[in-house]
Design an enzyme around this catalytic site. Structure first.
Site, short mmCIF file in Angstrom:
data_model
loop_
_atom_site.label_atom_id
_atom_site.label_comp_id
_atom_site.label_asym_id
_atom_site.label_seq_id
_atom_site.Cartn_x
_atom_site.Cartn_y
_atom_site.Cartn_z
N ASP A 290 0.80 -1.22 0.00
CA ASP A 290 0.00 0.00 0.00
C ASP A 290 0.83 1.28 0.00
OD1 ASP A 290 1.00 -0.14 2.50
OD2 ASP A 290 -0.89 0.13 3.55
N HIS B 248 26.00 7.27 -16.11
CA HIS B 248 24.72 7.40 -15.40
C HIS B 248 24.89 7.23 -13.89
CE1 HIS B 248 22.32 6.49 -19.30
NE2 HIS B 248 22.75 7.73 -19.23
N ASP C 161 24.47 16.65 -13.93
CA ASP C 161 23.52 16.50 -15.05
C ASP C 161 22.14 16.44 -14.41
OD1 ASP C 161 21.99 15.76 -17.24
OD2 ASP C 161 23.34 14.16 -17.89
N ASP D 23 17.43 19.51 -19.60
CA ASP D 23 18.46 18.46 -19.50
C ASP D 23 19.82 19.13 -19.65
OD1 ASP D 23 20.02 16.21 -19.55
OD2 ASP D 23 19.30 15.47 -21.49
N HIS E 206 29.15 8.03 -26.00
CA HIS E 206 27.72 8.28 -26.27
C HIS E 206 27.55 9.15 -27.50
CE1 HIS E 206 28.13 12.32 -24.49
NE2 HIS E 206 28.74 11.77 -23.46
N HIS F 32 19.98 14.22 -28.19
CA HIS F 32 18.71 13.52 -28.40
C HIS F 32 17.58 14.53 -28.38
CE1 HIS F 32 18.30 14.15 -24.07
NE2 HIS F 32 19.55 13.72 -23.97
N HIS G 168 14.57 11.84 -23.06
CA HIS G 168 14.90 11.30 -24.38
C HIS G 168 13.57 11.26 -25.12
CE1 HIS G 168 18.63 9.15 -22.54
NE2 HIS G 168 18.76 10.45 -22.61
N GLU H 9 25.52 17.67 -26.31
CA GLU H 9 26.19 17.26 -25.08
C GLU H 9 27.46 16.45 -25.30
OE1 GLU H 9 24.04 14.17 -22.83
OE2 GLU H 9 22.35 14.48 -24.18
N TYR I 5 35.74 11.36 -21.20
CA TYR I 5 35.79 10.67 -19.91
C TYR I 5 37.03 9.79 -19.88
CZ TYR I 5 30.97 11.97 -20.87
OH TYR I 5 29.84 12.68 -21.24
N ARG J 210 31.47 16.79 -19.28
CA ARG J 210 30.37 16.86 -20.26
C ARG J 210 29.77 18.25 -20.14
NH1 ARG J 210 27.89 12.62 -19.17
NH2 ARG J 210 26.15 13.22 -17.84
N GLU K 268 26.34 20.24 -21.55
CA GLU K 268 25.08 19.94 -22.25
C GLU K 268 24.14 21.13 -22.20
OE1 GLU K 268 22.80 16.73 -20.45
OE2 GLU K 268 21.71 16.43 -22.33
N1 GLY Z 1 20.43 13.21 -18.59
C1 GLY Z 1 20.32 12.22 -19.58
C2 GLY Z 1 20.98 12.61 -20.81
O1 GLY Z 1 21.74 13.56 -20.83
O2 GLY Z 1 20.77 12.03 -21.83
MN MN Z 2 21.76 15.14 -19.41
MN MN Z 3 20.86 14.57 -22.51
#
Ligand code: GLY
Ligand code: MN
Ligand code: MN
Length: 446
Positions: free
Chosen positions: A40, A243, A260, A271, A350, A354, A361, A384, A388, A406, A408
């Site tokens: 619950d 992540h 981030d 983001d 990466h 996106h 995303h 972004e 690394y 990074r 972004e």
């Molecule tokens: N925070 C997730 C990304 O940058 O894609």
């Molecule tokens: Mn991000």
């Molecule tokens: Mn992102």
């Protein structure tokens, strides 16, 4: 009595526009399933983006059935009012409340869904529905479609075809309207202000969790309902974990801090990533990596305009970051060979960005008819780039090991370039060095 606080015309317009794409067919969109833990205890609930996009309705156990050109055109199924449940869990609109307050033509209790769906589908020639998100609902929709076929008797009509509703709605969501852009920009601005507060707060000895607290405080105090995705507050070599979300370490003198984080506002999310030195002064090695990544990011943002293909931005990111890796001596050889063998991915694993919107995303196709699609005005996305260097990478000089950077930002394509919606949060080294650790105090209320 609660009332919707959003402009319902925006939602009715969306239903009409989506309806025009699917003449003769029906669209079924279900609410996000409710998560209940330990019998619950409820998780915070957030409505499914597609369902919210079309209804503005935030209760679980709801379904929208849209039948363009039929009467009634918009049908919903929602939970009945229930005095006892409402005492525990809060207000429910109930079918009458939804009809009255949300501009939906016909609303039934959700327990009548299985009985009524087959009739609603009798006159349509196809169903747009996303299978696989909500298994219990999948069963009910498929059973309803089978019942529809059985109702047709010996007409020879088979099961209706199913088309993926996510593709239809993703395309609708990809190009933002003025109303959507207002929310998107607000989400970006709240996120930017929170990052600025986090920079001011940071100094050696504060914990990642405290920095997260400053971000969350600023989000909520400025009207955000929640974060758009898990906070990443990564100091030192944790920044090389893409992540990372333990967020439980102290921020140490001499380390970088990568944040981030993005606020959600009216279901749109920012983001943003910023990386800066905990003590307010970049070391030489940190500065070289940072300046390099920043230059790449600026060049890519400058390149954005209608007609550019999203994949070109990916390729440009890989190419410019590989130049940087070669220049800093992390890799050797000819650039084309390095990229051809994917060696650059050791330090840049990466993509460049996106789509951004109701989901971090966001929905929307990246390819159309097998071809990468060109950018169009009012598409929103992230830029972004990052680099690394694993802490245990003995192939790079010691002082570079464990550095993760990074940067972004969130952009909107304009008629001849792009608008950076997150430009109020600093990223120039000199600006960062002036701001970090200057102190941040919560707003005094009253
Ligand atoms: N925070 C997730 C990304 O940058 O894609
Ligand atoms: Mn991000
Ligand atoms: Mn992102």
């Amino acid at each position: 009595m609660r009332k919707p606080t959003v402009n319902l015309k925006v939602f009715a317009d969306r239903r009409r526009q989506v309806g025009q794409q699917i003449p003769g067919a029906a669209l079924i969109v279900a609410a996000h399933p409710e998560h209940i833990r330990n019998h619950d205890v409820h998780f915070p609930y957030r409505q499914d983006s597609n369902f919210y996009y079309l209804t503005a309705f935030e209760e679980p156990e709801s379904v929208l059935v849209l039948r363009p050109g039929r009467q009634p055109e918009t049908v919903m199924f929602v939970r009945r009012r229930d005095r006892e449940r409402e005492t525990w869990d809060g207000f429910r609109y109930g079918p009458e409340g939804v009809e009255r307050e949300f501009g939906i033509e016909k609303v039934y209790p959700i327990d009548e869904f299985d009985k009524i769906l087959p009739t609603l589908l009798r006159e349509v020639d196809g169903v747009h529905y996303r299978l696989g998100k909500n298994p219990a609902m999948d069963q009910r929709v498929l059973a309803g479609m089978e019942a529809t076929r059985n109702m047709q008797g010996r007409t020879g009509k088979g099961l209706l075809p199913i088309m993926d509703a996510d593709e239809l709605l993703g395309e609708a969501r990809l190009i933002k309207s003025e109303a959507e852009l207002a929310d998107q920009r607000e989400a970006c601005e709240i996120s930017a202000q929170a990052h600025l507060a986090a920079m001011k707060f940071t100094k050696p000895g504060v914990t990642e969790r405290q920095v997260q607290g400053v971000l969350a405080y600023n989000f909520l105090m400025k009207g955000s309902a929640r974060e758009g995705y898990n906070y990443i507050v990564a100091s030192g070599d944790a920044a090389t974990t893409l992540h990372y979300n333990f967020n439980d370490q102290p921020c140490r003198n001499g380390d970088l801090l990568l944040i981030d984080a993005g606020a959600e506002y009216n279901y749109y999310t920012g983001d943003i990533t910023r990386t800066f030195p905990v003590n307010g002064k970049f070391t030489d090695e940190q500065a070289r990596v940072y300046e390099g990544v920043l230059n790449v990011q600026k060049q890519i943002i400058d390149f954005v305009k209608p007609g550019v293909v999203f994949r070109e931005l990916h390729e440009m990111g890989a190419s410019l970051l590989t130049d940087l890796m070669l220049e800093l001596g992390f890799l050797s050889g000819r650039k084309d060979d390095v990229i051809g063998a994917n060696k650059h991915r050791k330090y840049y694993p990466h993509g460049i960005g996106h789509w951004l919107g109701m989901d971090v995303h966001d929905a929307g196709l990246y390819m159309k008819k097998g071809e990468p699609r060109p950018l169009e005005p009012n598409m929103c996305f992230t830029v972004e780039p990052g680099l690394y260097i694993p802490a245990d990478d003995e192939s790079v000089p010691k002082n570079y090991r464990g550095i993760g950077v990074r940067i972004e930002d969130n952009v909107r394509v304009t008629s001849n370039g792009c608008e950076n919606m997150t430009s109020t949060v600093p990223k120039e080294m000199a600006d960062l060095e002036k701001i970090i650790g200057t102190g941040w105090e919560p707003t005094r209320l009253g």
